[in-house]
Design an enzyme around this catalytic site. Structure first.
Site, short mmCIF file in Angstrom:
data_model
loop_
_atom_site.label_atom_id
_atom_site.label_comp_id
_atom_site.label_asym_id
_atom_site.label_seq_id
_atom_site.Cartn_x
_atom_site.Cartn_y
_atom_site.Cartn_z
CB SER A 127 -0.96 -0.05 1.19
OG SER A 127 -1.99 0.90 1.08
CG ASP A 281 -6.31 -2.99 -4.40
OD1 ASP A 281 -7.10 -2.04 -4.22
OD2 ASP A 281 -5.22 -3.09 -3.82
CG HIS A 310 -5.64 -2.28 -0.39
ND1 HIS A 310 -4.66 -2.03 -1.32
CD2 HIS A 310 -5.22 -1.70 0.78
CE1 HIS A 310 -3.68 -1.33 -0.76
NE2 HIS A 310 -3.99 -1.13 0.51
#
Length: 335
Positions: A127, A281, A310
């Site tokens: 991330s 995602d 995600h």
């Protein structure tokens, strides 16, 4: 495993033009550095996380094994441990913000000056950690041998920005926000923030499968309240805003080294790069990640086949995705 330590930089200039009399980087080292320094791995934190939230994968026979590797987990600016609005009043005021250019320059000073590491065998990031990893590989190509970018992009897309705008609006629409600071706990803001985050961070298929019911939650609402909102309430809302602002400004080309040339910055990465989005995602989409992989000379695109969206990139509750990532990282480190 040791304890967290602090590295301090004096008169540290931020990209926004402000100068911090002290910039503090909190980090923790797992494992021992070899005498030749060839086993160092850098692991920057992700949005809202502190190193103890995401160091579960640094364990014997884990994704990052500290018996083989010296893993340096570094807390990015704004996360509440390193310099953040909650511990440095001047930060977070209008016009004073952090970028990943700031994060990575400070981390570079830590790695080279405090730890004496000349080259990183791997930068591993999920991330916002992946965003920092891309910056490391472009700004210091001679320092990074390999890069694993999980569920993150080198430039925040317009679609991703809409998600971030909604999170920012959720917090700042609360009555506790006075236009500059929070004058109390933004209860409504946290509640809305958690609902938005939960909807984007996992996929539609994940919510159809309802895995959270096996973890002791009795309903979707209970899961959002105790599994999402409770966690974000542990963070200072000013810090959450500061990290959103860093994320919004993520653009690998937007720094003095590349002068706004994102494509040149991507092409400058010499590290053996593993680009690993999750197939589901919703905001770091596989299409966006694959397009970025194509701009990097020595890259492999290996998406995680997962319904977890995600969250597949941080699979502490998800052994299947953990095994997939572990195998991919082992392959990368063998190169």
């Amino acid at each position: 495993m040791g304890t967290a330590e602090q590295f301090t930089l004096r008169d540290f200039p931020l990209q926004c033009g402000a100068v911090l009399p002290e910039a503090r980087v909190v980090y923790q080292v797992y494992g021992d550095l070899k005498p030749d320094g060839t086993n160092a791995i850098l692991y920057p934190t992700s949005y809202g996380a502190q190193h103890t939230d995401v160091d579960w994968l640094v364990r014997l026979d884990g994704i990052l094994d500290p018996s083989r590797w010296c893993v340096v987990m570094v807390n990015m600016f704004g996360n509440g441990l390193s310099t953040s609005p909650s511990n440095t009043p001047a930060v977070g005021r209008p016009g004073v913000y952090f970028t990943h250019y700031d994060n990575v320059r400070a981390q570079h000073a830590l790695i080279t000056q405090a730890l004496g590491i000349e080259r990183l065998a791997l930068v591993y990031g999920w991330s916002m950690g992946a965003q920092q990893g891309y910056h490391w590989a472009a700004l210091y190509p001679d320092r990074v041998q390999r890069l694993a970018a999980l569920c993150g992009t080198a430039k925040t897309t317009d679609h991703n920005k809409i998600f971030l705008y909604s999170l920012r609006a959720a917090l700042t629409s609360d009555p506790a926000w006075n236009g500059d600071r929070f004058e109390g706990t933004p209860d409504r803001g946290f509640h809305t923030f958690a609902q938005i985050y939960a909807s984007w961070a996992a996929s539609q298929a994940y919510y159809r499968a309802k895995p959270y019911l096996a973890w002791g939650y009795d309903s979707l609402e209970d899961y959002i309240l105790r599994g999402w909102e409770a966690g974000y309430r542990q963070r200072d809302p000013h810090n959450l805003l500061a990290m959103i602002d860093t994320w919004l400004r993520c653009d690998l080309g937007d720094n003095p080294v590349y002068g706004g040339d994102y494509t040149k910055a991507m092409g400058s990465i010499t590290a053996q790069t593993l680009v690993m989005p999750a197939t589901t995602d919703l905001y770091f989409t596989p299409e966006d990640c694959e397009a970025e992989a194509a701009l990097i000379p020595n890259s492999e695109y290996r998406p995680i086949p997962s319904i977890w969206g995600h969250r597949a990139g941080n699979p502490y509750q998800n052994p299947e995705d953990e095994a997939f990532i572990k195998e991919a990282i082992a392959d990368l480190l063998s190169q």
